[in-house]
Design a protein around this motif. Structure first.
Motif, PDB file in Angstrom:
ATOM      1  N   GLY A 152      25.753 -27.418  -7.070  1.00  0.00           N
ATOM      2  CA  GLY A 152      24.627 -28.349  -7.091  1.00  0.00           C
ATOM      3  C   GLY A 152      24.919 -29.706  -6.502  1.00  0.00           C
ATOM      4  O   GLY A 152      24.155 -30.664  -6.714  1.00  0.00           O
ATOM      5  N   TYR A 191      14.671 -26.959  -1.330  1.00  0.00           N
ATOM      6  CA  TYR A 191      13.969 -28.241  -1.267  1.00  0.00           C
ATOM      7  C   TYR A 191      12.617 -28.162  -1.965  1.00  0.00           C
ATOM      8  O   TYR A 191      12.217 -29.101  -2.659  1.00  0.00           O
ATOM      9  CB  TYR A 191      13.810 -28.683   0.181  1.00  0.00           C
ATOM     10  N   ARG A 225      18.995 -36.243  -4.445  1.00  0.00           N
ATOM     11  CA  ARG A 225      18.322 -37.068  -5.459  1.00  0.00           C
ATOM     12  C   ARG A 225      18.811 -38.517  -5.393  1.00  0.00           C
ATOM     13  O   ARG A 225      18.020 -39.461  -5.530  1.00  0.00           O
ATOM     14  CB  ARG A 225      18.574 -36.498  -6.855  1.00  0.00           C
ATOM     15  N   SER A 244      11.913 -26.251  -4.445  1.00  0.00           N
ATOM     16  CA  SER A 244      12.133 -26.102  -5.890  1.00  0.00           C
ATOM     17  C   SER A 244      12.447 -27.433  -6.565  1.00  0.00           C
ATOM     18  O   SER A 244      12.250 -27.569  -7.783  1.00  0.00           O
ATOM     19  CB  SER A 244      13.272 -25.116  -6.152  1.00  0.00           C
ATOM     20  N   ILE A 245      12.947 -28.415  -5.785  1.00  0.00           N
ATOM     21  CA  ILE A 245      13.297 -29.695  -6.415  1.00  0.00           C
ATOM     22  C   ILE A 245      12.244 -30.776  -6.179  1.00  0.00           C
ATOM     23  O   ILE A 245      12.441 -31.920  -6.585  1.00  0.00           O
ATOM     24  CB  ILE A 245      14.684 -30.186  -5.958  1.00  0.00           C
ATOM     25  N   THR A 296      22.100 -31.009  -4.065  1.00  0.00           N
ATOM     26  CA  THR A 296      20.903 -31.458  -4.790  1.00  0.00           C
ATOM     27  C   THR A 296      21.131 -32.815  -5.428  1.00  0.00           C
ATOM     28  O   THR A 296      20.270 -33.709  -5.368  1.00  0.00           O
ATOM     29  CB  THR A 296      20.521 -30.426  -5.868  1.00  0.00           C
ATOM     30  N   ARG A 297      22.297 -33.010  -6.014  1.00  0.00           N
ATOM     31  CA  ARG A 297      22.604 -34.295  -6.632  1.00  0.00           C
ATOM     32  C   ARG A 297      22.587 -35.417  -5.606  1.00  0.00           C
ATOM     33  O   ARG A 297      22.050 -36.510  -5.868  1.00  0.00           O
ATOM     34  CB  ARG A 297      23.966 -34.222  -7.321  1.00  0.00           C
ATOM     35  N   LEU A 316       9.875 -35.082  -6.433  1.00  0.00           N
ATOM     36  CA  LEU A 316      11.325 -35.092  -6.581  1.00  0.00           C
ATOM     37  C   LEU A 316      11.760 -36.022  -7.708  1.00  0.00           C
ATOM     38  O   LEU A 316      11.245 -37.126  -7.832  1.00  0.00           O
ATOM     39  CB  LEU A 316      11.969 -35.552  -5.270  1.00  0.00           C
ATOM     40  N   ARG A 317      12.713 -35.577  -8.523  1.00  0.00           N
ATOM     41  CA  ARG A 317      13.320 -36.461  -9.517  1.00  0.00           C
ATOM     42  C   ARG A 317      14.463 -37.201  -8.829  1.00  0.00           C
ATOM     43  O   ARG A 317      15.551 -36.673  -8.646  1.00  0.00           O
ATOM     44  CB  ARG A 317      13.845 -35.656 -10.712  1.00  0.00           C
ATOM     45  N   ASP A 362       8.584 -35.562   0.137  1.00  0.00           N
ATOM     46  CA  ASP A 362       8.781 -35.729  -1.302  1.00  0.00           C
ATOM     47  C   ASP A 362       7.432 -35.906  -1.984  1.00  0.00           C
ATOM     48  O   ASP A 362       6.703 -36.865  -1.705  1.00  0.00           O
ATOM     49  CB  ASP A 362       9.677 -36.956  -1.520  1.00  0.00           C
TER      50      ASP A 362
END
Length: 249
Positions: free
Chosen positions: A190, A225, A197, A227-228, A193-194, A111-112, A108
């Motif tokens: 998604g 991974y 996070r 991209s986020i 991804t959620r 990452l948001r 990381d």
């Protein structure tokens, strides 16, 4: 829990009398099994592994040390399968490599991390559903007690578990995000991804930095991974080996 965009900066490896200490992520399983995950460890000298119902992950203190291989053979027993990560050369032909592959490690960096209002905490009572989801999606090894390694979160629809993610290997200062999977009927929304996070938010809250692994052939996951907010740190090998000798009758 507040949203965190910029990850905390972990302490760097410190100099030792012999030079710079190895980075925990260079041999994360060993660093975890001799550190934060000591309570889950079985160990013989320079070899360690998670308990059989927790995880199949095994670690050597130094894959270049023949003593570590001797300790691994004693730990696993003759003629049995064991997994070993890293660039290795077994000390003799008596060790048979049954399978090999490439593993990508990402960390990381941007990452948001944020909680998810729909994510629910998963525990021992949810294990049968978790095992069913893993069997249908094959994100990697997940055993009856894997859930004890750290926080696991899931998303349910109409009471049914349709996505999950959680924590696995935990070397000092770092926590691996693992078992990221979504029911095939609910992909493209998604959810993974959620959950990544949300799991990362919990990891950050206690001061660790998230990292993860995926197969080197899984280019779609690697692109997602990155991209986020994850960055490729290293690529290594993983192997499934059979120990020397024949198992007891």
């Amino acid at each position: 829990m507040s949203t965190s965009v910029h990850p905390p900066q972990p302490s760097q490896p410190q100099p030792t009398a012999g030079g710079i200490a190895p980075h925990p992520l260079d041999n994360p399983a060993w660093a975890a099994l001799t550190g934060p995950h000591l309570r889950f460890a079985e160990r013989v000298g320079l070899a360690a592994r998670y308990r059989a119902d927790v995880s199949p992950i095994t670690a050597l203190a130094d894959p270049a040390d023949p003593r570590a291989w001797a300790d691994l053979a004693a730990l696993v027993g003759p003629g049995n399968l064991t997994s070993v990560g890293g660039e290795i050369t077994p000390p003799s032909a008596d060790w048979r490599i049954e399978e090999s592959g490439r593993l990508v490690q990402l960390v990381d960096t941007a990452l948001r991390a944020e909680p998810d209002p729909e994510a629910v905490r998963l525990g021992a009572a949810d294990v049968p559903e978790m095992l069913d989801l893993v069997a249908r999606t094959r994100p990697g090894p997940f055993l009856p007690r894997t859930v004890e390694l750290g926080g696991y979160l899931g998303i349910r629809q109409d009471g049914r578990l349709i996505a999950m993610a959680g924590e696995r290997v935990r070397p000092p200062g770092w926590t691996e995000i693992s078992a990221v999977c979504t029911d095939p009927e609910h992909r493209g929304r998604g959810l993974a991804t959620r959950l990544v996070r949300a799991v990362a938010a919990g990891i950050r809250e206690r001061g660790d930095t998230p990292f993860l692994h995926t197969a080197g052939t899984n280019t779609g996951a690697i692109r997602l991974y990155e991209s986020i907010g994850f960055t490729l740190r290293q690529t290594s090998s993983f192997h499934l080996l059979r120990t020397p000798g024949a198992p007891p009758a």
